[in-house]
Design an enzyme around this catalytic site. Sequence first.
Site, PDB file in Angstrom:
ATOM      1  N   ASP A  11       0.881  -1.167   0.000  1.00 51.77           N
ATOM      2  CA  ASP A  11       0.000   0.000   0.000  1.00 51.77           C
ATOM      3  C   ASP A  11       0.914   1.211   0.000  1.00 51.77           C
ATOM      4  O   ASP A  11       1.654   1.431   0.957  1.00 51.77           O
ATOM      5  CB  ASP A  11      -0.869  -0.056   1.264  1.00 51.77           C
ATOM      6  CG  ASP A  11      -1.774   1.157   1.421  1.00 51.77           C
ATOM      7  OD1 ASP A  11      -1.591   2.151   0.680  1.00 51.77           O
ATOM      8  OD2 ASP A  11      -2.653   1.112   2.296  1.00 51.77           O
ATOM      9  N   TYR A 230       0.500   0.220  15.135  1.00 51.09           N
ATOM     10  CA  TYR A 230      -0.406   0.004  14.011  1.00 51.09           C
ATOM     11  C   TYR A 230      -0.067   0.928  12.856  1.00 51.09           C
ATOM     12  O   TYR A 230      -0.056   2.141  13.013  1.00 51.09           O
ATOM     13  CB  TYR A 230      -1.868   0.225  14.437  1.00 51.09           C
ATOM     14  CG  TYR A 230      -2.815  -0.009  13.284  1.00 51.09           C
ATOM     15  CD1 TYR A 230      -2.990  -1.293  12.778  1.00 51.09           C
ATOM     16  CD2 TYR A 230      -3.484   1.039  12.670  1.00 51.09           C
ATOM     17  CE1 TYR A 230      -3.813  -1.526  11.701  1.00 51.09           C
ATOM     18  CE2 TYR A 230      -4.314   0.823  11.584  1.00 51.09           C
ATOM     19  CZ  TYR A 230      -4.473  -0.457  11.112  1.00 51.09           C
ATOM     20  OH  TYR A 230      -5.283  -0.694  10.035  1.00 51.09           O
ATOM     21  N   LYS A 233      -3.129  -2.505   7.783  1.00 46.65           N
ATOM     22  CA  LYS A 233      -3.331  -3.945   7.901  1.00 46.65           C
ATOM     23  C   LYS A 233      -2.367  -4.694   6.992  1.00 46.65           C
ATOM     24  O   LYS A 233      -1.809  -4.118   6.071  1.00 46.65           O
ATOM     25  CB  LYS A 233      -4.800  -4.259   7.560  1.00 46.65           C
ATOM     26  CG  LYS A 233      -5.370  -5.414   8.325  1.00 46.65           C
ATOM     27  CD  LYS A 233      -5.157  -5.303   9.835  1.00 46.65           C
ATOM     28  CE  LYS A 233      -5.472  -6.601  10.558  1.00 46.65           C
ATOM     29  NZ  LYS A 233      -4.954  -6.583  11.932  1.00 46.65           N
TER      30      LYS A 233
HETATM   31  P1  13P Z   1      -5.114  -0.453   4.944  1.00 50.13           P
HETATM   32  O1  13P Z   1      -4.245  -1.351   5.786  1.00 50.13           O
HETATM   33  O2  13P Z   1      -5.751  -1.160   3.802  1.00 50.13           O
HETATM   34  O3  13P Z   1      -4.343   0.758   4.519  1.00 50.13           O
HETATM   35  O4  13P Z   1      -6.332   0.013   5.845  1.00 50.13           O
HETATM   36  C1  13P Z   1      -6.066   0.805   6.938  1.00 50.13           C
HETATM   37  C2  13P Z   1      -7.250   1.097   7.766  1.00 50.13           C
HETATM   38  O5  13P Z   1      -7.093   1.262   8.945  1.00 50.13           O
HETATM   39  C3  13P Z   1      -8.577   1.217   7.178  1.00 50.13           C
HETATM   40  O6  13P Z   1      -9.559   1.513   8.134  1.00 50.13           O
HETATM   41 MG    MG Z   2      -4.107   2.104   3.201  1.00 50.66          MG
HETATM   42 MG    MG Z   3      -4.824  -2.137   2.215  1.00 49.86          MG
END
Ligand code: 13P
Ligand code: MG
Ligand code: MG
Length: 378
Positions: A11, A230, A233
Amino acid sequence: MKLTLSVIKADIGSIGGHIRPSQALLDAVRTRIGAHRNNLLLDARVSATGDDIAILMTHRHGVGDPAVHKLAWDAFRGGTDVARRQGLYGAGQDLLKDAFSGNVRGMGPAVAEMEFEERPAEPFLFFAADKTDPGAFNLPLYLAFADPMNTPGLLLSPELSQGFRFVIMDVGHTEGDRVIELNAPEDLYRIAALLRDTERYVVESVWSRATGEQAAAACTTRLHNIAGKYTGKDDPVMLVRVQKNFPATGEVLAPYAIGALVAGGMRGSHNMPLMPVPLESGVSYFDGPPIVSCAAMCVHDGRLTEPEDAFAHPFWDRVRDQVAAKAVEIRRQGFFGAAMLPMAELEYTGVTAMLAELEPRFVLRAEKPSAPAVARAG
Ligand code: 13P
Ligand code: MG
Ligand code: MG
Ligand code: 13P
């Protein structure tokens, strides 16, 4: 000569929140990868699932090849500059280290790779998921490779009925790769006992016991183990070879009709059902629901065919409706109970600070209960 299939995904920024990358960003990554076709790479395909960009590459250099990994890393770095110029959200989100050190493993991007002798016909599936983590593939892989209720090939094909070997990684162990090999069907209960814990134990690969060939490769990256907090994801990718000595395409796809609840959705902190979607889909409801796409392809002499969009078929419309209903249903209970992930997963988010702030305000009540301070005052 052996062929290597490598998929590296990151990402590096997206439009309108964590929705999907811009066209300019995808083009920037494509241009950088395209320049190496016929040189380092035999073929390549750049695609997006949710806000993640995946680079699927074919080459002759084996798994973990520094030049192939550097090519992907540099393409993501270059793409990040475009993301910054466009003011995209989360520009460079998954690039957690500054200097490239030979392999993108442990640097943020997700990786799934396998090296094999190409069969005369080599069909395979490339899965990419967003708003979830590698454990999301535990159930689909268990069902496809170990459960005759899902995969009749385990009964009907002499090769499949010899079973499959699962290599499972303890992703909670950060000092190195801690893995275990278990054989289906003898170790079925042991495999299930590990795979039920999707945040701790993740399938890294699956192997045919009839031929010793690798059937599946999945990524095992946990970003919070790299970043210590964090940062998004661990949206996973996976490669699965199909047909002949492996399960049929439909046997590998079937488990996605369950819409199983997986960790992911909204701030990486909620359990939500996994929705199979067409290629290049974004996300929407509650930054989700978690999505999975599947490109079905063949490869010959390293050349990829065009992808067949496995979840675009009308069958999956009904599954999507059911998953949407399930998503709304679990969201009705907000932060409560099973809707939100357990504290061990949330420890990497800001909730730790709130709990720490409350800690000194807890009191140990004296043996004889006294009225609360407000009641005494009033
Ligand atoms: P991503 O990991 O896909 O960037 O999503 C992050 C997130 O916290 C969406 O609520
Ligand atoms: Mg993202
Ligand atoms: Mg993502
Ligand atoms: P083929 O005979 O075309 O290989 O198909 C068999 C099969 O696996 C269908 O599920």
